[in-house]
Scaffold this motif. Structure first.
Motif, PDB file in Angstrom:
ATOM      1  N   TYR A  76       6.473   2.509  -7.321  1.00 29.14           N
ATOM      2  CA  TYR A  76       7.823   2.299  -6.789  1.00 29.14           C
ATOM      3  C   TYR A  76       8.405   0.983  -7.258  1.00 29.14           C
ATOM      4  O   TYR A  76       7.736  -0.045  -7.120  1.00 29.14           O
ATOM      5  N   PRO A  77       9.601   0.876  -7.784  1.00 33.77           N
ATOM      6  CA  PRO A  77      10.498   2.010  -8.046  1.00 33.77           C
ATOM      7  C   PRO A  77      10.179   2.713  -9.362  1.00 33.77           C
ATOM      8  O   PRO A  77      10.870   3.653  -9.737  1.00 33.77           O
ATOM      9  N   MET A  78       9.147   2.209 -10.053  1.00 28.71           N
ATOM     10  CA  MET A  78       8.672   2.822 -11.309  1.00 28.71           C
ATOM     11  C   MET A  78       7.194   2.476 -11.381  1.00 28.71           C
ATOM     12  O   MET A  78       6.690   1.798 -10.495  1.00 28.71           O
ATOM     13  N   PHE A 103       3.777  -4.320  -3.631  1.00 26.30           N
ATOM     14  CA  PHE A 103       4.249  -4.115  -2.251  1.00 26.30           C
ATOM     15  C   PHE A 103       3.740  -2.778  -1.700  1.00 26.30           C
ATOM     16  O   PHE A 103       4.459  -2.027  -1.041  1.00 26.30           O
ATOM     17  N   ASN A 130       5.990  -8.003 -11.010  1.00 24.87           N
ATOM     18  CA  ASN A 130       6.867  -7.929  -9.840  1.00 24.87           C
ATOM     19  C   ASN A 130       6.326  -8.846  -8.731  1.00 24.87           C
ATOM     20  O   ASN A 130       5.244  -8.607  -8.193  1.00 24.87           O
ATOM     21  N   LEU A 147       4.755   0.132 -12.066  1.00 27.37           N
ATOM     22  CA  LEU A 147       4.881  -1.317 -12.289  1.00 27.37           C
ATOM     23  C   LEU A 147       3.837  -1.843 -13.270  1.00 27.37           C
ATOM     24  O   LEU A 147       4.061  -2.866 -13.920  1.00 27.37           O
ATOM     25  N   THR A 153       7.915  -9.578  -5.864  1.00 28.08           N
ATOM     26  CA  THR A 153       8.623  -9.355  -4.598  1.00 28.08           C
ATOM     27  C   THR A 153       7.711  -9.485  -3.377  1.00 28.08           C
ATOM     28  O   THR A 153       8.134  -9.968  -2.331  1.00 28.08           O
TER      29      THR A 153
END
Ligand SMILES: *[C@@H]1O[C@H](CO)[C@@H](O)[C@H](O)[C@H]1NC(C)=O
Ligand SMILES: *[C@@H]1O[C@H](CO)[C@@H](O)[C@H](O)[C@H]1NC(C)=O
Ligand SMILES: *[C@@H]1O[C@H](CO)[C@@H](O)[C@H](O)[C@H]1NC(C)=O
Ligand SMILES: *[C@@H]1O[C@H](CO)[C@@H](O)[C@H](O)[C@H]1NC(C)=O
Ligand SMILES: *[C@@H]1O[C@H](CO)[C@@H](O)[C@H](O)[C@H]1NC(C)=O
Ligand SMILES: *[C@@H]1O[C@H](CO)[C@@H](O)[C@H](O)[C@H]1NC(C)=O
Ligand SMILES: *[C@@H]1O[C@H](CO)[C@@H](O)[C@H](O)[C@H]1NC(C)=O
Ligand SMILES: *[C@@H]1O[C@H](CO)[C@@H](O)[C@H](O)[C@H]1NC(C)=O
Ligand SMILES: *[C@@H]1O[C@H](CO)[C@@H](O)[C@H](O)[C@H]1NC(C)=O
Length: 400
Positions: free
Chosen positions: A347-349, A342, A242, A351, A244
């Motif tokens: 969140y959201p799982m 982050f 991720n 990672l 982000t």
């Protein structure tokens, strides 16, 4: 005991042992063979479980790197503005600097440390340790009580840590076209092959385990994908798929030209070499309070490692599913990692779990661990030993 006391003791111990090779080592300690290293020195690890040879090793490497239409910034204002363009929503900056691919190759001098058990036994397994952005090889042997090297040695492994190309005592070539992810993957692969082939310390290691942190995990992961037989097992710390939060991380680091930030350490480097601005930036990127000793943050800031534009521009591009890698793999993160989660790896799982499943369809064993209340610099938190114990038992469960 405070961390600084630990560091002082470690420094004293190192001073005692820092005779050049051939000098007296304390009774009962055999120096490992120094073959493969130029200008070798022999020192104990921070906690004393290992005796280590450090020096330079030559690595011939080649890779298809990205050709960037980007020149070394003239000044700090240009550096800051580059990162503003890089994080700007809707910006075409990333596409605008893509100038195709080009092959790079060279003979690089890599600063490296091979550690063996202090009692003179020769392990058949070695762990190749690749550090991430903001550190150098000493991330793995930072202070007594935090040393991954001491832990791995006590578990019966040898360790080989090295400074990434462009960092610490390694060669510092062109920071835009040469010091990039793809070439660093080639270097890690070459080092692993050399460990199997008796190039270092006169030892043939029959098992080589890749262990990375952050960008070093991306490099380790890329080796498992491109060269699926190089490593028997892999441990990726401070890592996920991720991306982000990468812009937030880069902003938090508040990157400054290294030679201006710490001229006493980086005076020889051009403006393509950067470091985080201060202990505050370092805390943002790598630590979560109150789960660390402020003296460790201060020591990390004093010893921080550089990063190049070429690495920052290619860091996201090198990881890809390792379709043919069958060995065991675990991802180990601080639960509150900033760049890869982050601030929340659940969140959201989960990672870490999502990444190990997505990247390793053929792996015989996959697992993950989130160290509680811990930031990206896992090894520098009070929870470091919990993470190490997870890694140790994961490898043992899978017969490595
Ligand atoms: C490189 O960038 C400059 C401006 O930033 C542009 O004028 C030039 O056309 C670009 N060259 C290539 C090969 O993309
Ligand atoms: C930084 O360099 C650019 C050229 O790339 C120049 O236009 C600018 O005036 C310089 N800024 C400062 C603050 O020196
Ligand atoms: C890089 O070298 C490889 C192998 O020699 C070749 O297949 C590839 O086309 C080269 N890439 C570039 C961009 O020249
Ligand atoms: C690296 O060194 C080897 C052996 O000395 C030599 O054959 C090779 O051409 C060199 N490669 C580069 C890219 O300099
Ligand atoms: C030597 O130390 C290693 C690492 O701590 C350990 O695995 C091994 O059992 C020890 N060997 C002897 C003979 O004490
Ligand atoms: C290492 O292994 C190679 C072949 O696998 C062998 O030729 C060499 O002698 C071995 N070296 C040592 C030090 O055992
Ligand atoms: C993975 O295995 C497939 C099928 O055997 C093969 O075609 C492919 O080249 C392999 N990829 C790598 C990177 O080894
Ligand atoms: C990546 O993490 C962000 C939160 O930081 C989340 O919104 C997004 O859904 C995640 N993406 C994936 C593919 O997990
Ligand atoms: C992280 O996200 C999970 C899932 O939404 C949530 O249950 C948990 O409270 C969050 N952790 C923190 C520290 O906010």
């Amino acid at each position: 005991m405070t961390a600084l006391t630990f560091l002082t003791f470690a420094g004293l111990a190192a001073a005692q042992y820092s005779n050049s090779v051939g000098g007296a080592l304390p009774a009962g300690i055999d120096a490992p063979m120094t073959s493969g290293f130029s200008n070798p020195t022999v020192q104990p690890s921070r906690g004393g479980a290992a005796i280590c040879v450090s020096g330079h090793v030559p690595v011939m490497a080649s890779a298809e790197n990205v050709m960037f239409n980007f020149s070394i910034p003239a000044n700090e204002s240009d550096v800051t503005d580059t990162f503003l363009k890089y994080i700007t929503q809707g910006s075409t900056f990333a596409q605008s600097i893509m100038g195709g691919m080009h092959n790079v190759s060279g003979n690089y001098s890599i600063g490296a440390t091979l550690c063996m058990p202090a009692n003179g036994t020769i392990p058949s397994s070695v762990q190749l340790l690749t550090h991430g952005i903001g550190f150098d090889r000493y991330y793995w042997d930072f202070a007594a009580g935090y040393s991954y090297v001491d832990y791995a040695i006590e578990q019966g492994y040898a360790t080989f840590s090295y400074d990434r190309l462009g960092v610490g005592l390694s060669s510092t070539p062109d920071p835009i076209q040469v010091v990039q992810g793809p070439l660093e993957v080639s270097i890690a692969n070459q080092l692993a092959m050399s460990l199997r082939n008796s190039k270092f310390g006169g030892t043939n290691f029959s098992t080589v385990i890749g262990v990375g942190h952050s960008f070093g995990s991306a490099i380790t992961q890329a080796v498992t994908s491109m060269h699926p037989t190089t490593f028997d097992a892999a441990i990726l710390t401070g890592f996920s798929m991720n991306q982000t939060a990468i812009p937030a991380f880069v902003t938090a680091l508040n990157l400054q030209i290294a030679s201006q930030n710490q001229p006493y350490r980086f005076a020889g480097l051009n403006n393509g070499y950067l470091v985080d601005y201060s202990a505050v930036s370092n805390q943002y990127g790598f630590f979560r309070a109150p789960n660390f000793d402020p003296l460790i943050l201060a020591a990390g800031e004093a010893a921080k490692g550089s990063v190049t534009f070429g690495e920052l521009f290619t860091q996201a591009a090198i990881a890809s599913p390792a379709m043919n890698f069958t060995g065991p793999v675990a991802i180990v993160n601080g639960a509150a990692d900033l760049p890869f989660c982050f601030g929340n790896c659940s969140y959201p799982m989960n990672l870490a779990e999502a990444a190990v499943n997505a990247l390793y369809p053929a792996s015989m064993a996959k697992d993950n661990y989130l160290a509680p209340s811990t930031g990206h610099g896992v090894n520098l938190h009070y929870t470091a030993m919990d993470a190490y114990k997870f890694i140790g038992s994961f490898l043992k469960q899978n017969r490595y």
